[in-house]
Design a protein around this motif. Structure first.
Motif: not given
Length: 230
Positions: A131-132, A134, A139, A141-146, A153, A165
């Motif tokens: 999911a992350q 780091a 960081v 975040d692959t789920e929140q695309h952040r 952010q 990524q």
């Protein structure tokens, strides 16, 4: 859930034993082969999820066997990681050009080995991604695309997010524009190589707003590298 199979092709007993032990401790099932001929026989009995292949093998070299393997439709998508003591960039590029998915330069730590194996398995769809991701205070975040630095952010496009990524899962390695386009956009999409320069400039500008434009480095005459080290 059944364990994923890793075919370990290494002629040195001590190294092969170490690789298998590390993989077993990480939850994988390892199968041993001492050379290309032995590995080819193993393929007739098992369907490995990934091959960990030493570059220098007696008889047929690892890189030559990988080249032959990738020409066969049934094995074209089988992930291969090359183990090599070679440090020259042209040798590393050759390994990627023949179809290897990644390479690890000896000596390496068990932690790096497992991380690279898992990264290749994620990209091939064998296991779900983390999911992350780091690296330092950066960081993704692959789920929140952040994408964030500390508590801030960063505003990046979907393409730049995929590029970051890839960079963050392959730090300290040099990639040409063609290799980056293949990995981030896919080989079936035709895009001018210089397109990557536009996205690199945008990423540097965004990272530069937080004093981190040095994370994406130009390697003159070859391509780009993402690194936390100057």
């Amino acid at each position: 859930m059944s364990r994923l199979n890793i075919l370990v092709v290494e002629d040195e007993d001590a190294i092969r034993g170490m690789l298998m032990m590390v993989l077993e401790q990480a939850g994988f099932k390892s199968i041993a082969a001492v050379d290309a001929e032995d590995a080819q026989k193993a393929l007739n009995d098992i369907s490995p999820d990934l091959i960990l292949l030493d570059w220098m093998l007696p008889g047929i070299s690892g890189v030559e066997w990988a080249r032959r393997l990738k020409k066969e439709p049934v094995y074209r998508d089988l992930p291969i990681i090359l183990l090599t003591a070679r440090g020259e960039e042209e040798d590393k590029v050759r390994g990627l050009e023949i179809g290897a998915d990644d390479y690890i330069t000896k000596p390496f730590s068990p932690k790096e080995l497992v991380a690279r194996v898992r990264a290749v398995l994620r990209r091939s769809g064998k296991i779900q991604g983390l999911a992350q991701i780091a690296l330092g205070d950066l960081v993704l975040d692959t789920e929140q695309h952040r994408l964030s630095i500390g508590d801030k952010q960063l505003e990046v496009s979907p393409t730049e997010f995929r590029l970051m990524q890839f960079f963050m899962t392959h730090p300290d390695k040099v990639y040409s524009r063609t290799q980056l386009l293949d990995q981030v956009w896919g080989r079936s999409v035709y895009i001018e190589e210089r397109t990557i320069d536009v996205h690199i400039r945008r990423l540097r500008k965004i990272l530069g707003e937080h004093g981190r434009e040095d994370l994406v480095q130009t390697v003159r005459g070859f391509g780009y590298r993402f690194s936390l080290m100057e």
